[in-house]
Design a protein around this motif. Structure first.
Motif: not given
Length: 336
Positions: A99-101, A103-115
């Motif tokens: 979520r924090l990534v 919020l700071r990137s507007h790229a929730p798909a990549m944030a979720a994929a990385s985590v």
């Protein structure tokens, strides 16, 4: 869910009480005080491990969407703080990290994929770490009961690993997409499809995946220094191999008690039993566990404050993306 957490906490506290009933508290206090500067070195080892885990996660992002390293370090501290100190079954911190990534990137798909990929590598490398420690323990002898219980626990973890692996497969994703479409409509379909597109980008970078896995494994090995430093300064010198066995199998025991917040009681019991295999009395073993708790708090409490700051900071409130993180590419999802 709340009742389950309360029951688990009561069980953990009961185990904790049984341990204290059989242990001399003055001797625990004495062992803890003997650790002295060893406590600072344990804290330093924890910082190094946390930094390495942040680096391993940082490498998973493609360059076009990669946050600055200091952002990954901050969010990694938050992830670990939530998992260690809050009743979230040791995974809530990873959800918050994604979520924090986003919020700071507007790229929730990549944030979720990385985590998701980072958590998968984390579990796999811990599994390997535990296997190595288990082999060393069997070779050492004298820990048959522990070895049997750990093997049983690993058999429980194996299906979870398989499930996490399947979630990352596109063919399984197609089934998930159809289910979500029926439950939540096309909006869920679009979000899930974007997640698998981002996941394909992350997992296409084989070199980064391998490097991240190696750094994860290195972090777990270096984490054994916490045990080694604590016992060295308390006057119970052990070898690196013994410290590695205690650390790895202690992780396995703590992981098996995921429903108990902070594995209270279970961690202490496990470390007392594991240390006893190598001739270390219960009192210094319990003191070592308390030193680990101090390290949890020393990093965890600032981590929770950092979480609050990042959630309510000016960047999030303004809705502007962090300049260190660009949106996920939408057209080309293949690695060059």
């Amino acid at each position: 869910m709340r009742r389950i957490l309360i029951l688990a906490l009561v069980l953990g506290l009961a185990v904790f009480g049984l341990i204290y009933a059989e242990i001399s508290l003055p001797e625990v206090t004495e062992a803890f005080s003997k650790a002295g500067w060893g406590i600072a070195l344990v804290f330093l080892a924890r910082i190094v491990v946390t930094f390495l885990l942040a680096v391993a996660w940082h490498w998973l992002f493609p360059k076009e969407t990669r946050p600055a390293l200091h952002i990954c370090v901050k969010i990694r501290i938050v992830r670990d703080a939530i998992n260690a100190l809050l009743p979230v079954a040791q995974v809530g911190g990873d959800v918050v990290g994604a979520r924090l990534v986003s919020l700071r990137s507007h790229a929730p798909a990549m944030a979720a994929a990385s985590v998701v990929t980072d958590v998968f590598l984390q579990i796999v490398t811990q599994f390997v770490f535990t296997l190595v420690a288990l082999a060393l323990l069997i070779r050492h002898g004298g820990g048959d009961l522990i070895a049997t219980n750990v093997m049983g626990g690993m058999m429980v973890v194996a299906p979870a690993l398989l499930a996490l692996f399947l979630i990352q497969r596109r063919d399984f994703g197609a089934i998930l997409l159809s289910v979500l479409k029926r439950l939540a409509g096309d909006r869920a379909l679009g979000a899930t499809d974007a997640f698998y597109a981002a996941l394909a980008v992350v997992q296409a970078r084989r070199g980064a995946l391998t490097a991240s896995g190696v750094v994860h494994l290195l972090a777990w090995i270096l984490g054994s220094l916490e045990v080694w430093f604590a016992f060295q300064f308390m006057g119970y010198p052990i070898g690196i191999a013994e410290a590695l066995m205690i650390e790895a199998l202690g992780h396995a025991i703590r992981g098996a008690a995921f429903a108990i917040p902070g594995a209270i009681g279970v961690q202490e019991a496990g470390l007392v039993i594991l240390s006893g295999i190598f001739g270390i009395p219960p009192e210094p073993a319990l003191a070592m566990s308390l030193i680990k708790r101090v390290a949890d708090l020393a990093i965890g409490l600032p981590g929770l404050l950092l979480w609050h700051q990042m959630e309510t900071g000016a960047v999030v409130q303004s809705g502007k993306p962090d300049e260190t993180l660009l949106p996920i590419p939408q057209k080309d999802t293949h690695l060059q």
